[in-house]
Design a protein around this motif. Structure first.
Motif, short mmCIF file in Angstrom:
data_model
loop_
_atom_site.label_atom_id
_atom_site.label_comp_id
_atom_site.label_asym_id
_atom_site.label_seq_id
_atom_site.Cartn_x
_atom_site.Cartn_y
_atom_site.Cartn_z
N CYS A 133 0.91 -1.20 0.08
CA CYS A 133 0.17 -0.13 0.00
C CYS A 133 0.80 1.03 0.06
O CYS A 133 1.52 1.65 0.99
CB CYS A 133 -1.00 0.11 1.22
SG CYS A 133 -2.03 1.61 1.35
N VAL A 174 -8.23 2.72 4.45
CA VAL A 174 -8.03 3.00 2.67
C VAL A 174 -7.15 1.74 2.37
O VAL A 174 -7.45 1.28 0.99
CB VAL A 174 -7.28 4.22 2.62
CG1 VAL A 174 -6.89 4.26 1.32
CG2 VAL A 174 -8.22 5.46 3.10
N CYS A 175 -6.20 1.63 2.84
CA CYS A 175 -5.06 0.29 2.45
C CYS A 175 -6.02 -1.00 2.33
O CYS A 175 -5.82 -1.92 1.35
CB CYS A 175 -4.01 0.13 3.36
SG CYS A 175 -2.95 1.51 3.04
N ARG A 186 -8.56 -0.75 -0.61
CA ARG A 186 -7.94 -0.57 -1.78
C ARG A 186 -7.40 -2.08 -2.37
O ARG A 186 -7.39 -2.30 -3.35
CB ARG A 186 -6.83 0.36 -1.57
CG ARG A 186 -5.87 0.59 -2.99
CD ARG A 186 -4.63 1.82 -2.83
NE ARG A 186 -3.84 1.79 -4.05
CZ ARG A 186 -2.98 1.00 -4.07
NH1 ARG A 186 -2.73 -0.03 -3.41
NH2 ARG A 186 -2.26 1.07 -5.33
N GLN A 215 -7.16 -0.90 -8.93
CA GLN A 215 -6.56 0.24 -8.01
C GLN A 215 -6.24 1.57 -8.42
O GLN A 215 -6.38 2.54 -7.93
CB GLN A 215 -5.42 -0.28 -7.40
CG GLN A 215 -5.79 -1.60 -6.68
CD GLN A 215 -4.75 -2.27 -5.90
OE1 GLN A 215 -3.40 -1.72 -5.69
NE2 GLN A 215 -4.74 -3.31 -5.04
N VAL A 221 -8.97 4.22 -7.44
CA VAL A 221 -8.85 4.74 -5.94
C VAL A 221 -7.74 5.58 -5.78
O VAL A 221 -6.58 5.43 -6.23
CB VAL A 221 -8.41 3.31 -4.88
CG1 VAL A 221 -8.29 3.91 -3.64
CG2 VAL A 221 -9.48 2.41 -5.00
N TYR A 222 -8.25 6.86 -5.62
CA TYR A 222 -7.27 7.94 -5.53
C TYR A 222 -7.79 9.29 -4.41
O TYR A 222 -8.98 9.11 -4.09
CB TYR A 222 -7.26 8.64 -7.00
CG TYR A 222 -8.41 8.88 -7.53
CD1 TYR A 222 -9.13 9.93 -7.58
CD2 TYR A 222 -9.31 7.90 -8.34
CE1 TYR A 222 -10.53 10.39 -7.72
CE2 TYR A 222 -10.31 8.32 -8.94
CZ TYR A 222 -11.09 9.54 -8.81
OH TYR A 222 -12.37 9.90 -9.18
N PHE A 229 -13.43 6.24 -3.84
CA PHE A 229 -13.33 4.66 -4.44
C PHE A 229 -14.48 4.74 -5.56
O PHE A 229 -15.64 4.56 -5.39
CB PHE A 229 -13.86 3.63 -3.46
CG PHE A 229 -12.92 3.25 -2.58
CD1 PHE A 229 -11.99 1.98 -2.60
CD2 PHE A 229 -12.58 4.10 -1.55
CE1 PHE A 229 -11.00 2.07 -1.70
CE2 PHE A 229 -11.67 3.86 -0.71
CZ PHE A 229 -10.81 2.85 -0.76
#
Length: 636
Positions: A306, A370-371, A374, A380, A383-384, A402
């Motif tokens: 991550c 978040v990790c 994700r 992936q 996911v930003y 997401f």
């Protein structure tokens, strides 16, 4: 006389010699008799065919002559009228003969079958070979019998074929079946109900089975078109759709029932019941009263996988050699905490906002979640961080999006939950104060979020807050000195009033995560406290510290609120984990002073990731499952 004497034997004539002389004549006459008999039989046979009721009737007549079984079709009496009286005779000479319209290549019966059952199962006869009426409006009784549930003979196997579309003087045709699509059942299976197939399949009905007619392609007026299997239970399993036979009535009913439940409810009933029982066990359990146990299936995401983890928490990248601290799972004493499934949680969060508000320990928890989430998505790149940020210190807020789930996991920096500000002193300069009567400035940005997790605590141990001199402010008044516990109570009361006034409990769920234990040995965070030698959790509970007085204040405030707030009391569970801190592995680049005395600069209050905050999120996940279950119960 003399001419006749030439033919008289020398030794004299006898009766035997006379008969021998006539033998060629008798032999010739027998041949003639047999020839005449054959011609007569052929003529009679031809006349019989010529005066048969219709061309369509010849087909079942021929089939029954060369059929070795005494089977009755699903057409009942219609096919009985055409049953050949000569079939037992021909079966002695042509036991394996079959009509071109019979089903071929069926597997031979199991070896344990008797000769009688073998002979009855070797030939499968079409029930629709009987004559069809010339008009569809006047269906004969023979075509309606299958729908009335006619049961075949006990030693008989029947192929129930779909009825062909009605047409005048048209012969019904049996669908073509290949051997791999039919699995013979052993004769020991009794009282079965045949499985229903698609309209282009045939159904094999075993001994003592109830016949289920296949669906009819076209329904005409005055036609009986109600099959035995109703539409609600006619769905079949994948194996049935492939033409296979499900063995056993119980197996069939159970399979069909579970399949229909899957299609009607969208979920497996067994899985749903298991989930319900799990949630009920969680509801009756103190999730935070337990112990840490080793579980080699952890961590929830691979270390180093991550890139979103802040350098301060990325202990492996910073050179920490031991990894056992990542293999610990929190286990409540009276229930089992479910492993956090990122896909389930993301579906629960679909179209929603989950917000963390507080200090850097909540940032620790936010990055952990978040990790985890994700790691559970396929793409992936979707996911930003909403503003394109890659470092998560120094800004007032962050939001990870997401995209596929239209949800966000956000963090708002507010270490006290009330406002930090500046006020002029007696000398005209400005000094920092903490407004105990004003909630954090970013509160308007998250008050409409669906899930909000608050925390505060660690910053109240710093020098300014702990001493409380010329620091705490209410209105225009700055306290020359105020006890930290009283200041903490005032701040939490301000926060509680804001929650009661601004949070809609029918839309938003509010959580408060408690104080996370620190493990400085030999000093505090800024005075040489250390934990770098700790690689195992505390096992003996007597070494745990007393419950923090600030959390007692928090509990009193929570009890006085109108809005329900779920208290995540993680203080005790974190107190065990003296091994989970970054310690000296808090960053890669050290200053000159840190290089000279690296042990003096340790972080024994934040947590390595993967690590302890992952367990906090598992507790949060369990609480969200409970809330979802309670909401569903209210709707039901």
């Amino acid at each position: 006389m003399a001419e006749a004497a030439k033919h008289i034997p020398i030794s004299g004539g006898t009766l035997i010699s006379d008969l021998k002389s006539l033998f060629p004549v008798l032999k010739t006459r027998r041949t003639v008799v047999l020839a005449y008999g054959f011609v007569f039989a052929f003529v009679a046979f031809t006349v019989f065919l010529a005066f048969s009721p219709s061309p369509n009737a010849a087909s079942p007549w021929f089939v029954n002559i060369f059929s070795g079984s005494d089977s009755s079709s699903s057409n009942g009496s219609a096919s009985d009228s055409y049953r050949s009286r000569f079939s037992p005779f021909f079966s002695q000479f042509l036991p394996n003969n079959s009509s071109p319209q019979q089903v071929r290549n069926f597997a031979s019966p199991p070896p344990e079958q008797t000769s009688a059952s073998r002979s009855s199962n070797d030939t499968f006869q079409s029930p629709n070979l009987a004559k069809e009426p010339s008009t569809v409006n006047n269906r004969t009784q023979s075509t309606e019998i299958p729908h009335k549930g006619k049961v075949p003979d006990t030693n008989q196997s029947v192929v129930v074929a779909p009825e062909a579309p009605a047409a005048a003087n048209r012969r019904a045709r049996l669908p073509k079946i290949s051997a791999p699509n039919v699995n013979r059942e052993p004769p020991s299976v009794k009282n079965q109900t045949s499985s229903s197939e698609n309209s282009d399949k045939v159904t094999v009905v075993k001994a003592n089975q109830s016949t289920i007619a296949a669906p009819i392609a076209t329904v005409a007026p005055n036609q009986s078109a109600s099959p035995t299997v109703k539409s609600g239970s006619s769905d079949t399993s994948n194996s049935e759709k492939e033409g296979k036979i499900v063995g056993g009535k119980d197996e069939m009913s159970n399979h069909t029932t579970s399949q229909s439940k899957k299609e009607s409810n969208g979920t497996n009933s067994g899985v749903t019941q298991g989930k319900d029982s799990l949630v009920k066990s969680l509801m009756n359990c103190d999730l935070l009263d337990g112990e840490w146990v080793r579980d080699d299936s952890y961590p929830l995401y691979k270390p180093g996988s991550c890139p979103l983890i802040d350098e301060q928490f990325n202990c492996i990248s910073n050179g920490r050699p031991d990894k056992d601290y990542q293999k610990m799972k929190w286990k409540p004493k009276r229930c089992s905490l479910p492993r956090l499934d990122g896909s389930i949680l993301l579906n629960l969060l679909r179209g929603k906002r989950l917000v963390f508000v507080g200090d850097s320990l909540n940032r620790n928890m936010w990055e952990s979640l978040v990790c985890i989430l994700r790691n559970s998505v396929k793409d992936q790149t979707k996911v930003y961080e909403a503003n394109g940020r890659h470092h998560f210190r120094g800004e007032a807020s962050y939001s990870f999006v997401f995209k596929d789930y239209d949800c966000s996991i956000e963090f708002f920096v507010s270490p006290f939950l009330v406002q930090e500000t500046e006020t002029p002193d007696q000398h005209g300069s400005k000094k920092e104060t903490l407004r105990l009567d004003l909630v954090g400035k970013s509160s308007h940005q998250y008050k409409g979020a669906d899930f909000i997790v608050f925390n505060t605590g660690h910053w109240w141990t710093h020098e300014k807050t702990s001493k409380g001199k010329d620091y705490y402010q209410e209105g225009s008044h700055v306290y020359s000195e105020l006890n930290v516990l009283e200041a903490f109570r005032k701040a939490l009361t301000t926060w509680a009033r804001w929650v009661d006034a601004n949070i809609n409990p029918s839309k938003s769920l509010v959580f408060f995560r408690g104080y996370s234990a620190s493990h400085f040995s030999g000093g505090q965070w800024n005075s040489g406290g250390q934990c770098d030698q700790e690689t195992r959790p505390i096992k003996n509970e007597t070494y745990l510290r007393p419950y923090p007085p600030k959390m007692m204040v928090l509990e009193r405030v929570l009890r006085g609120m109108k809005t329900h707030v779920t208290y995540l009391n993680i203080t005790r569970m974190t107190d065990f984990r003296k091994d989970g801190h970054p310690s000296i592995y808090r960053k890669q680049s050290l200053s000159e002073e840190e290089k000279r005395s690296p042990l003096r600069f340790q972080d024994c209050s934040h947590w390595c990731l993967p690590g302890v905050p992952d367990a906090w999120n598992e507790v949060l996940f369990a609480e969200l499952l409970i809330k979802q279950h309670q909401k569903q119960q209210q709707h039901n």
